[in-house]
Design an enzyme around this catalytic site. Structure first.
Site, PDB file in Angstrom:
ATOM      1  CG  ASP A 217      45.194  44.018  28.850  1.00 51.59           C
ATOM      2  OD1 ASP A 217      44.094  44.457  29.215  1.00 51.59           O
ATOM      3  OD2 ASP A 217      46.223  44.132  29.552  1.00 51.59           O
ATOM      4  CG  HIS A 292      31.606  30.228  21.844  1.00 51.48           C
ATOM      5  ND1 HIS A 292      32.716  29.428  22.033  1.00 51.48           N
ATOM      6  CD2 HIS A 292      31.721  30.727  20.584  1.00 51.48           C
ATOM      7  CE1 HIS A 292      33.461  29.428  20.936  1.00 51.48           C
ATOM      8  NE2 HIS A 292      32.887  30.212  20.049  1.00 51.48           N
TER       9      HIS A 292
END
Length: 444
Positions: A217, A292
Site C-alpha cells: 500500500d 523503474h
C-alpha cells in the site's frame, strides 16, 4: 513562470528545509534524559521472553519516567500481548535495544503501541538494531484485520529513528495531530497487500527523510490535516508508492514537499486520491522522483474507487508542481500521467515539467487529462475550473534523459502474507548518490 508562496520560499532559501515552519525534533538530548533517570523495563516486571506479555512493564517504566528520563527495553525478545497507551509526560526517550514481538490479538483498528499527549519525546535504538515484529501474516493468511503497529497522536517536538518496523497486521507508523517532528533512518517491511501502509502523516511541521519501505500500500503518505511537511530521500522498495490522501470532507493539506523519491516496482510513483469531499490541497512540490518498473508515474484521481464517496463536490487542487522526474514504467497499459479532476471544483495552476519517464515494454506512452488546468502533459492551459472532455496525448518519442542509477538491495517479489517477514537491518542509503542526513547511531 508561476510565482507562488511556495516557489518564492524555495528560490529564497533553497529546497532542502524550505517547507518546514520551525525547529523539529526533541528539545532536550537523549543523553540528558538518560542522565536524569533511567527506567529499565526489567526493573518493572519485564521478562525477555517473546511469549510473556510485557505491556504492564513498559507502561510502568513510562509512568516512572514520566517527568523526564529514559525508558530502556534492553537486548532480547519481549512479547507484547496487550496494546499499550503511553500518555502524558515531558522529556522522555524510549531506547529499544531489543525486539518487541506481538504475542496477542488485541483489537483491529487500534495500535500495538500508542504514544499520545507527550512533549519532547524520542523513540530510537542506540544500536540501530531495535525492532518491532508484528507477525501480521497470522492475520493476513486468514484475510482478517489486526492492529496497527505504532501511532503518535498529539505529540510535540519528537523524533523516531534507527528502528525496524516489520510485518504489521495493519498500518506500520501513523502520526496525527502532532507537530515539530522528525522521522528518519527507518526501515519498514510489510506484506504485499492493501491496508499495510508504511508511514502516514497528518500533522504540521514534520520532516520525514531517509526511509525504506516495502509493502502493498502507500509508502509515505500525507493525509488531512497536514501542513509544512518535508519528505525526502525515500526508497519505496516494491510498494504502492508515495501518496497524498485519500482525502475526504474538509480536507486541509498545504505547503508540502516531496523530493528525492526512488520508487521501484510500485503501483504509482505518486498518487493523489479523493472521491468527492471538500476543502483543498495546495502549494506542493513533487521533484526529483526516479525509479523503474512502476505501473505509472503520476496519478491524480478525484474519483478514487477504493474510497466511498465523501460529502461534497470534490477537493480543490491548486498550485501543484511536478518537476524533474526520470525512469521507467513496466509497460504502457495504463497512462503514464493521469490527471482526473472533478468538473465542479477548482483544479488549476498545475505544472508538469521535465517528467522524463518511459516504458519498458512498447513504443509509446500516453497522458490522460480531465478537467485539469495548467501547463504540461495534456492539460488545458487556460486557468479556471469546469468540465472538459477527457483528452489523451500519446508520444512515441522516448525522452533523452530517462536513464537512472538503481539502488542496492532492490526487492523483486512482494514480501509474504502467509509467512513471517525477516527483520532487516536499517539501511545506510535511501536515494542514489545521496548520503543520509544523519549517520546511523549503530555506526557512530
Amino acid at each position: 513562470m508561476r510565482f507562488t508562496l511556495i516557489s518564492t520560499i524555495v528560490a529564497t532559501v533553497g529546497l532542502g528545509m524550505a517547507q518546514l515552519s520551525g525547529k523539529v525534533g526533541p528539545s532536550t538530548s537523549r543523553e540528558d534524559k538518560a542522565a536524569k533517570k533511567l527506567c529499565n523495563i526489567l526493573d518493572h516486571g519485564g521478562v525477555a521472553s517473546e511469549t510473556t506479555d510485557n505491556s504492564m512493564a513498559i507502561t510502568k517504566a513510562w509512568e516512572s519516567c514520566k517527568e523526564g528520563g529514559q525508558i530502556l527495553i534492553p537486548e532480547g525478545k519481549f512479547g507484547l500481548g496487550k496494546w499499550i497507551e503511553l500518555s502524558g509526560g515531558k522529556g522522555l526517550s524510549l531506547n529499544l535495544e531489543g525486539i518487541i514481538i506481538r504475542s496477542g490479538n488485541g483489537t483491529a483498528g487500534e495500535s500495538m503501541i500508542t504514544v499520545q499527549k507527550t512533549e519532547d519525546f524520542e523513540f530510537y535504538s542506540a544500536s540501530s538494531k531495535g525492532a518491532i515484529q508484528g507477525y501480521g501474516f497470522e492475520f493476513h493468511e486468514r484475510n482478517s484485520s489486526g492492529p496497527g503497529m505504532l501511532s503518535l497522536s498529539e505529540v510535540t517536538s519528537f523524533s523516531i529513528h534507527d528502528l525496524a518496523l516489520v510485518d504489521s497486521p495493519s498500518s506500520h507508523l501513523s502520526v496525527d495531530r502532532s507537530a515539530n517532528g522528525e522521522i528518519f533512518n527507518l526501515v519498514v517491511h510489510g506484506g504485499d497487500r492493501a491496508g499495510l501502509n508504511g508511514v502516514d502523516v497528518s500533522s504540521t511541521n514534520i520532516w520525514v527523510h531517509d526511509l525504506e519501505v516495502s509493502n502493498g500500500d502507500d509508502c509515505v503518505a500525507v493525509k488531512s490535516p497536514a501542513s509544512n511537511v518535508l519528505i525526502e530521500s525515500i526508497f519505496c522498495n516494491l510498494s504502492g508508492g508515495c501518496a497524498v490522501g485519500p482525502s475526504g470532507e474538509n480536507t486541509n493539506i498545504t505547503e508540502i514537499i516531496y523530493r528525492n523519491i526512488y520508487s521501484q516496482r510500485c503501483k504509482h510513483m505518486l498518487s493523489i486520491k479523493s472521491n468527492g469531499g471538500s476543502g483543498f490541497f495546495n502549494n506542493a512540490i513533487f521533484t526529483n522522483f526516479t525509479g523503474h518498473t512502476n505501473d505509472d508515474a503520476i496519478n491524480l484521481d478525484s474519483k478514487w474507487q477504493s474510497q466511498e464517496p465523501a460529502p461534497g463536490e470534490g477537493v480543490e487542487y491548486d498550485y501543484l508542481d511536478f518537476t524533474n522526474w526520470a525512469g521507467t514504467c513496466k509497460n504502457n497499459k495504463v497512462p503514464l500521467i493521469h490527471l482526473q479532476c472533478s468538473p465542479d471544483i477548482l483544479c488549476g495552476s498545475l505544472n508538469v515539467d521535465s517528467v522524463n519517464v518511459w516504458t519498458e515494454a512498447g513504443d509509446s506512452v500516453s497522458y490522460v487529462c480531465e478537467n485539469a488546468y495548467g501547463m504540461g502533459a495534456c492539460m488545458n492551459p487556460f486557468a479556471g475550473n469546469g468540465r472538459y472532455t477527457s483528452t489523451t496525448s500519446v508520444t512515441s518519442m522516448a525522452p533523452t534523459s530517462y536513464a537512472i542509477t538503481t539502488m542496492p538491495a532492490e526487492i523483486t517479489q512482494g514480501l509474504g502474507v502467509t509467512t513471517s517477514i525477516d527483520i532487516p537491518p536499517v539501511p545506510t542509503t535511501y536515494f542514489p548518490g545521496l548520503k543520509p542526513a544523519s549517520t546511523l547511531l549503530g555506526k557512530v
